[in-house]
Design an enzyme around this catalytic site. Structure first.
Site, PDB file in Angstrom:
ATOM      1  N   ASP A 106       0.843  -1.202   0.000  1.00 18.82           N
ATOM      2  CA  ASP A 106       0.000   0.000   0.000  1.00 18.82           C
ATOM      3  C   ASP A 106       0.877   1.251   0.000  1.00 18.82           C
ATOM      4  O   ASP A 106       2.037   1.211   0.415  1.00 18.82           O
ATOM      5  CB  ASP A 106      -0.888   0.030   1.252  1.00 18.82           C
ATOM      6  CG  ASP A 106      -1.870  -1.135   1.270  1.00 18.82           C
ATOM      7  OD1 ASP A 106      -2.145  -1.699   0.203  1.00 18.82           O
ATOM      8  OD2 ASP A 106      -2.339  -1.460   2.380  1.00 18.82           O
ATOM      9  N   LYS A 107       0.283   2.358  -0.396  1.00 16.66           N
ATOM     10  CA  LYS A 107       1.030   3.620  -0.452  1.00 16.66           C
ATOM     11  C   LYS A 107       1.658   3.962   0.908  1.00 16.66           C
ATOM     12  O   LYS A 107       2.787   4.448   0.983  1.00 16.66           O
ATOM     13  CB  LYS A 107       0.067   4.735  -0.900  1.00 16.66           C
ATOM     14  CG  LYS A 107       0.745   6.043  -1.212  1.00 16.66           C
ATOM     15  CD  LYS A 107      -0.256   7.021  -1.793  1.00 16.66           C
ATOM     16  CE  LYS A 107       0.294   8.429  -1.824  1.00 16.66           C
ATOM     17  NZ  LYS A 107      -0.690   9.429  -2.212  1.00 16.66           N
TER      18      LYS A 107
END
Ligand code: URA
Length: 239
Positions: A106-107
């Site tokens: 994920d970011k």
């Protein structure tokens, strides 16, 4: 013994063009091998000892690349993105144009990310049938207890068709903000966050420590990267 490969394959691997584009270039006499124009796409060459030009430009053969990145938060695990910086933007000296991240973090997740041009290895590591272990360190809002350890081992309902595969949860510190390590065998979207959500808790920090035999080199600063060693590559391929 020299490893020979087809000229058209070598040129397309070096991103000179697609396989059919490079075949056309060869037939049109735009490629030279050791200074001589060649017309046969199937010609076998030794990539390590041959001098090739394409339309006058020298082409040097770079073998498959394998890069370990200590991914920072704030970049997306993609090759390009209209809005965000990508993990590929961090790799400034790659010889190959076809690098891609093996799976997604994920970011806001940090930690180990493998980038490679080797599609076969990526497939081996990502295939759901292969059950490659991935270990994460996380900080959790809420007290993580032995009941959670049991539930993670049994499998959780995160809204998929079946329960998650058994996961190993290790409590490092059980507190209002708990610290844990967890090992999963799958790679479902937001999996760790959804697993904690399923037991009523929230991940506030997430970092991947390992993927199969590959362990994050903690001497790599966040955002830094290095090539994998021959041994790391061999171990990943021989799992
Ligand atoms: N699980 C998540 O929730 N996020 C990641 O980035 C990786 C695993």
């Amino acid at each position: 013994m020299a490893k020979l490969m087809r000229l058209d394959k070598l040129l397309s691997e070096m991103s000179v063009g697609t396989r059919s584009e490079v075949k056309q270039m060869i037939k049109k006499g735009r490629i030279t091998v050791d200074g001589v124009v060649v017309k046969k796409p199937e010609m076998k060459v030794d990539p390590d000892h041959v001098e090739i030009t394409a339309e006058g430009r020298s082409i040097s053969y770079a073998k498959e690349e394998y890069i370990m990145l200590h991914k920072p938060a704030g970049v997306v695990s993609a090759t390009k993105d209209a809005k965000d910086k990508t993990v590929l933007d961090l790799i400034t000296d790659s010889k190959r144009k076809d690098l891609f991240p093996v799976g997604r973090l994920d970011k806001d997740t940090e930690g180990l990310l493998l980038l490679t041009s080797d599609g076969e290895l990526a497939h081996q590591l990502l295939s759901p049938k292969k059950h490659v272990d991935k270990t994460y360190y996380a900080k959790i809002r809420g007290i993580v207890d032995e009941e959670d350890v049991k539930k993670f081992a049994e499998g959780l309902d995160i809204g998929e068709e079946s329960l998650t595969l058994p996961a190993k949860l290790v409590i490092l510190d059980s507190n209002e903000e708990s610290k844990i390590e967890v090992t999963i065998q799958e790679g479902k979207f937001h999996q760790i966050k959804r697993m904690f959500h399923a037991v009523g808790k929230e991940v506030v920090y997430l970092k991947r420590l390992s993927m199969g035999s590959l362990v994050l080199d903690e001497t790599l600063e966040i955002g830094a990267y290095r090539p994998l060693s021959e041994e790391e590559i061999r171990n990943l391929k021989n799992r």
